[in-house]
Design a protein around this motif. Structure first.
Motif, PDB file in Angstrom:
ATOM      1  N   ALA A   8      28.858  35.229  36.499  1.00 50.76           N
ATOM      2  CA  ALA A   8      28.579  35.289  37.930  1.00 50.76           C
ATOM      3  C   ALA A   8      28.547  36.745  38.389  1.00 50.76           C
ATOM      4  CB  ALA A   8      29.620  34.503  38.708  1.00 50.76           C
ATOM      5  N   ALA A   9      29.483  37.543  37.884  1.00 52.97           N
ATOM      6  CA  ALA A   9      29.538  38.953  38.285  1.00 52.97           C
ATOM      7  C   ALA A   9      28.333  39.724  37.740  1.00 52.97           C
ATOM      8  CB  ALA A   9      30.846  39.584  37.798  1.00 52.97           C
ATOM      9  N   LEU A  10      27.960  39.464  36.491  1.00 55.64           N
ATOM     10  CA  LEU A  10      26.779  40.134  35.915  1.00 55.64           C
ATOM     11  C   LEU A  10      25.524  39.777  36.714  1.00 55.64           C
ATOM     12  CD1 LEU A  10      27.498  39.596  32.115  1.00 55.64           C
ATOM     13  CD2 LEU A  10      27.199  41.828  33.208  1.00 55.64           C
TER      14      LEU A  10
ATOM     15  N   LEU B 195      40.286  27.273  25.948  1.00 53.60           N
ATOM     16  CA  LEU B 195      40.302  26.689  27.286  1.00 53.60           C
ATOM     17  C   LEU B 195      41.454  27.215  28.139  1.00 53.60           C
ATOM     18  CD1 LEU B 195      38.910  24.503  28.963  1.00 53.60           C
ATOM     19  CD2 LEU B 195      40.330  22.788  27.818  1.00 53.60           C
ATOM     20  N   LEU B 196      42.547  27.548  27.472  1.00 60.42           N
ATOM     21  CA  LEU B 196      43.793  27.871  28.185  1.00 60.42           C
ATOM     22  C   LEU B 196      43.686  29.170  28.998  1.00 60.42           C
ATOM     23  CD1 LEU B 196      46.872  27.144  28.507  1.00 60.42           C
ATOM     24  CD2 LEU B 196      47.264  28.803  26.658  1.00 60.42           C
ATOM     25  N   LEU B 197      44.164  29.113  30.236  1.00 63.35           N
ATOM     26  CA  LEU B 197      44.324  30.316  31.046  1.00 63.35           C
ATOM     27  C   LEU B 197      45.816  30.544  31.279  1.00 63.35           C
ATOM     28  CD1 LEU B 197      41.546  29.880  33.780  1.00 63.35           C
ATOM     29  CD2 LEU B 197      41.488  31.338  31.749  1.00 63.35           C
ATOM     30  N   ASP B 198      46.165  31.835  31.380  1.00 61.80           N
ATOM     31  CA  ASP B 198      47.512  32.181  31.831  1.00 61.80           C
ATOM     32  C   ASP B 198      47.353  33.397  32.743  1.00 61.80           C
ATOM     33  OD1 ASP B 198      47.062  34.354  30.170  1.00 61.80           O
ATOM     34  OD2 ASP B 198      48.273  33.557  28.532  1.00 61.80           O
ATOM     35  N   GLU B 199      48.481  33.925  33.215  1.00 64.56           N
ATOM     36  CA  GLU B 199      48.363  35.022  34.182  1.00 64.56           C
ATOM     37  C   GLU B 199      47.577  36.204  33.614  1.00 64.56           C
ATOM     38  OE1 GLU B 199      51.774  36.298  36.313  1.00 64.56           O
ATOM     39  OE2 GLU B 199      52.318  34.251  36.912  1.00 64.56           O
ATOM     40  N   SER B 200      47.847  36.517  32.341  1.00 65.22           N
ATOM     41  CA  SER B 200      47.191  37.709  31.808  1.00 65.22           C
ATOM     42  C   SER B 200      45.697  37.456  31.597  1.00 65.22           C
ATOM     43  CB  SER B 200      47.882  38.174  30.523  1.00 65.22           C
ATOM     44  OG  SER B 200      47.318  37.551  29.402  1.00 65.22           O
ATOM     45  N   ARG B 201      45.323  36.219  31.295  1.00 70.53           N
ATOM     46  CA  ARG B 201      43.885  35.934  31.144  1.00 70.53           C
ATOM     47  C   ARG B 201      43.169  35.979  32.500  1.00 70.53           C
ATOM     48  NH1 ARG B 201      42.984  31.553  26.159  1.00 70.53           N
ATOM     49  NH2 ARG B 201      43.643  33.003  24.517  1.00 70.53           N
ATOM     50  N   VAL B 202      43.828  35.532  33.555  1.00 69.90           N
ATOM     51  CA  VAL B 202      43.211  35.647  34.885  1.00 69.90           C
ATOM     52  C   VAL B 202      43.093  37.132  35.276  1.00 69.90           C
ATOM     53  CG1 VAL B 202      43.425  35.089  37.341  1.00 69.90           C
ATOM     54  CG2 VAL B 202      43.987  33.365  35.623  1.00 69.90           C
ATOM     55  N   GLU B 203      44.130  37.897  34.963  1.00 70.27           N
ATOM     56  CA  GLU B 203      44.062  39.344  35.197  1.00 70.27           C
ATOM     57  C   GLU B 203      42.891  39.938  34.405  1.00 70.27           C
ATOM     58  OE1 GLU B 203      45.349  41.440  37.187  1.00 70.27           O
ATOM     59  OE2 GLU B 203      44.679  43.312  36.223  1.00 70.27           O
ATOM     60  N   GLY B 204      42.713  39.485  33.177  1.00 68.97           N
ATOM     61  CA  GLY B 204      41.589  39.957  32.357  1.00 68.97           C
ATOM     62  C   GLY B 204      40.243  39.633  33.003  1.00 68.97           C
ATOM     63  N   MET B 205      40.137  38.467  33.610  1.00 68.99           N
ATOM     64  CA  MET B 205      38.900  38.098  34.306  1.00 68.99           C
ATOM     65  C   MET B 205      38.638  39.050  35.474  1.00 68.99           C
ATOM     66  SD  MET B 205      39.508  33.946  34.267  1.00 68.99           S
ATOM     67  CE  MET B 205      38.732  33.769  35.858  1.00 68.99           C
ATOM     68  N   ALA B 206      39.703  39.367  36.220  1.00 70.10           N
ATOM     69  CA  ALA B 206      39.558  40.270  37.367  1.00 70.10           C
ATOM     70  C   ALA B 206      39.126  41.661  36.904  1.00 70.10           C
ATOM     71  CB  ALA B 206      40.864  40.340  38.152  1.00 70.10           C
ATOM     72  N   VAL B 207      39.743  42.133  35.833  1.00 71.78           N
ATOM     73  CA  VAL B 207      39.395  43.461  35.305  1.00 71.78           C
ATOM     74  C   VAL B 207      37.938  43.478  34.848  1.00 71.78           C
ATOM     75  CG1 VAL B 207      39.845  45.085  33.421  1.00 71.78           C
ATOM     76  CG2 VAL B 207      41.769  44.079  34.695  1.00 71.78           C
ATOM     77  N   ALA B 208      37.509  42.400  34.197  1.00 72.50           N
ATOM     78  CA  ALA B 208      36.117  42.339  33.727  1.00 72.50           C
ATOM     79  C   ALA B 208      35.159  42.443  34.911  1.00 72.50           C
ATOM     80  CB  ALA B 208      35.871  41.046  32.954  1.00 72.50           C
ATOM     81  N   VAL B 209      35.477  41.784  36.024  1.00 75.96           N
ATOM     82  CA  VAL B 209      34.616  41.857  37.213  1.00 75.96           C
ATOM     83  C   VAL B 209      34.601  43.293  37.757  1.00 75.96           C
ATOM     84  CG1 VAL B 209      34.317  41.050  39.595  1.00 75.96           C
ATOM     85  CG2 VAL B 209      34.900  39.421  37.789  1.00 75.96           C
ATOM     86  N   GLU B 210      35.761  43.960  37.732  1.00 77.64           N
ATOM     87  CA  GLU B 210      35.810  45.361  38.190  1.00 77.64           C
ATOM     88  C   GLU B 210      34.986  46.271  37.278  1.00 77.64           C
ATOM     89  OE1 GLU B 210      40.143  45.221  40.479  1.00 77.64           O
ATOM     90  OE2 GLU B 210      40.050  45.668  38.329  1.00 77.64           O
ATOM     91  N   GLU B 211      35.018  45.979  35.984  1.00 78.70           N
ATOM     92  CA  GLU B 211      34.220  46.793  35.050  1.00 78.70           C
ATOM     93  C   GLU B 211      32.728  46.604  35.308  1.00 78.70           C
ATOM     94  OE1 GLU B 211      37.415  47.011  31.347  1.00 78.70           O
ATOM     95  OE2 GLU B 211      35.709  45.653  31.225  1.00 78.70           O
ATOM     96  N   ILE B 212      32.352  45.389  35.656  1.00 81.39           N
ATOM     97  CA  ILE B 212      30.937  45.126  35.971  1.00 81.39           C
ATOM     98  C   ILE B 212      30.548  45.849  37.259  1.00 81.39           C
ATOM     99  CG2 ILE B 212      29.331  43.291  36.662  1.00 81.39           C
ATOM    100  CD1 ILE B 212      30.906  41.529  34.530  1.00 81.39           C
TER     101      ILE B 212
END
Lengths: 410, 410
Positions: free
Chosen positions: A129-131, A65-82
């Motif tokens: 959502a991005a997919l 469940l936990l988010l931190d800065e690097s996990r939010v960055e990971g979410m952004a990168v995943a959207v860019e990869e999509i």
């Protein structure tokens, strides 16, 4: 719920007119917006974490469940990869001219409205959502209630980007009623929803697939086997068996039962025992296995159990036909492997086993969108129809026939 | 029923080892056996016809039920045509090598056990049995009880050929309980049956798709439209509209509503009226239509009705967007056509409409496996997933991933 889904379905129409370049630009804006909203997202996540403490969630659940800065960055990168994936819509899958002179094109198109039901991890909200957006589908999301604040914060960011670009926010939304009853309603709404993708535990998936009238991409259990044939390269066999069981026992593509050809059992079982003992694997064996190495007895129930743990059944079988017999009976149609140097035996196994993925001389652990090179994985389907096995973004498309005539009648 | 289906599923295993040449030889033997058994089949059919007289079946139903020498010959020829189709199993649909050096082949494979539920026509028994056998599937057949004697006689002939060739008769069988309860059981048996194909009336299909837990290839209603655009070739437009409505009004790909661009309505509606009057079509129109030609008023309910008769709604709409608006609201996702010479308008229509088949400048009547050149048609699917639109024998296959490694582990 019905008005909400009607709006979602109606919004899908704008997606027919949007170019791939626009979609990718908007996805990149979404990634940037996620980064820029890190503080808000973490604040919302903190509320979920407080609830998690109050509700005494397990440490494992809290970690998911936990988010931190690097996990939010990971979410952004995943959207860019999509965004970087090849355009999945409008691929010409087939094409021909009929006797009547009609030019037929079979073209990939979006499915329409996709309901995604998932559990704790908040990153699934932005990933799916991005997919969906990349494949020109509308998504209606139902996350775990333990992540409700985080999911709402993430969805708010993505919807703001849609709005800024003049698109309906209904293209990405959380369902208004995230209770069990909300899910029960959602999966019956085949008038508005074209596909349900449940991502989560076995209980969720079973509930959804037993009760949905909307088509479901299932992800049932993986009761995977590896068969070591008489003609195996023994060194390969041991490395692959260890990898398939031990590298990550808690996943669906891990091996649960090892089948050993009777012709090679005396030679290979002691070596396997040594290797598995070193890996702290709990071994259970059939009668013949127990005559060769010291292991606990394996029962009928054991052969039918997905341990998802470092426990392994071993059974001695009579050649490749014996292995197929066992797998036909106990396999779940997920991933099955044979270790052999004999090409005829290998093909007999690959053709004789009805499973999504069949291997010769490799670990079943490769059943995975990433390992397949799909770039992004929507899930691993145990359906036989629509999508089978690892499912890339193409799994979120269907097709239509576009027909070009010049006045033809029948 | 469960023991019967278990046997059917178990028998599927022999199909993995049978060559295309053997399948085709056996199919040709089946065709010959049907010819040689004409007398027995006609004798069985006579019993059904007697029952039909006793039960006062309509002449149309009796005609569908009736067999004669030439119809039995037709059944034999159909089986031979299926034998002549290209092998549907083992096609390599895709293939690549992963970063890890695994060679992946995506290969077409049979679905497994297919349940086919149909009504009066006895030839469906041999057609679908042959399609299933050609695609290496087991079929369990449930024909109409009014054709029970005929179906049993036909199945007996086909099963005798299987037996003579050392194959299990369970590959082709009629379900033991052909009552409504038998069907209700069959469509819930997802443990043994992989796909249900209902072929028949709307009531049957609705019942099956609402109650099945086995995946169903649906064939819902066809609420088909033709839109005559401002830039239409008027002569083409009239020919196509007449053909789409009149040539065979009782089928799913016939047009139910004609949409006419307001910019061309005054010019084209009188010509259409003349042509449809000559074809004895009953016309209903919207308010604008009624101002231009004399027709009965069309209601909301009319626009939603699949007439399956020589009756047509006409509605004046505001350009291609107006046509899309109407079709989004009333269309059933089956077949939709635009008549225009303008390429931009045509593409807006083809892309904007979510239907299995979308046409420019041709009659919707071409939505048909035969017209598509599929050789044999399994059905016309209104599913969005697995198979959409006309479905050839490929629709009876799924795929698996065959992976060739050389010792890879993760």
């Amino acid at each position: 719920m019905e008005a909400f889904l009607e709006e979602a379905k109606a919004s899908s129409r704008v997606l027919a007119g949007i170019s791939g370049a626009d979609k990718n630009r908007i996805l990149k804006e979404m990634a940037q917006a996620l980064r820029a909203s890190t503080a808000e997202i973490l604040k919302a996540n903190a509320l979920d974490m407080e609830d998690a403490d109050r509700n005494d969630l397990t440490p494992a659940l809290k970690d998911r469940l936990l988010l931190d800065e690097s996990r939010v960055e990971g979410m952004a990168v995943a959207v860019e990869e999509i965004a970087a994936l090849k355009e999945p819509v409008g691929r010409v899958l087939d094409g021909w001219v009929t006797e009547d002179g009609l030019k037929i094109e079979k073209v990939s198109v979006p499915i329409g409205v996709i309901g995604i039901i998932y559990e704790s991890r908040p990153n699934v909200t932005s990933d799916t959502a991005a997919l969906s957006f990349k494949s020109s589908n509308v998504c209606v999301l139902k996350g775990g209630k333990e992540a409700q604040h985080s999911n709402e914060a993430i969805a708010k960011v993505l919807r703001a980007v849609l709005k800024k670009n003049g698109l309906p926010e209904a293209l990405i939304s959380l369902i208004p009623d995230a209770s069990r009853e909300g899910v029960a309603k959602l999966i019956k709404m085949d008038k508005y929803v074209d596909l349900i993708v449940p991502r989560g535990g076995e209980g969720l998936i079973r509930y959804v697939s037993e009760n949905a009238s909307v088509p479901v991409v299932k992800h049932d259990k993986g009761q995977c086997h590896t068969y070591i044939d008489e003609d195996a390269n023994v060194e390969n066999a041991i490395r692959i068996a260890i990898n398939a069981k031990v590298q990550r026992p808690g996943v669906c593509n891990a091996m649960e039962t090892l089948l050993v050809d009777t012709a090679i059992a005396k030679e290979v079982l002691p070596l396997l025992k040594e290797a598995f003992d070193a890996a702290h694997t709990e071994l259970k064996g059939c009668g013949e296995t127990q005559e060769i190495i010291e292991v606990a007895p394996a029962t009928e129930v054991d052969f039918d159990t997905e341990y998802l743990a470092n426990i392994l059944n071993i059974r001695v079988v009579d050649g490749v036909e014996g292995a197929i017999d066992h797998i036909v009976r106990y396999g779940s149609g997920h991933s099955e492997a044979i270790i052999t140097e004999n090409i005829t035996t290998a093909e007999a196994f690959l053709n004789g086993i009805d499973a999504a993925v069949v291997y010769v001389n490799a670990s079943t652990r490769f059943t995975d969108g990433g390992a397949f090179g799909f770039g992004a994985e929507v899930g691993i389907s145990t359906n036989k129809l629509h999508a089978r096995g690892p499912m890339g973004i193409e799994g979120l498309t269907t097709y239509k026939f576009k027909i070009y005539g010049s006045g033809q009648i029948r």
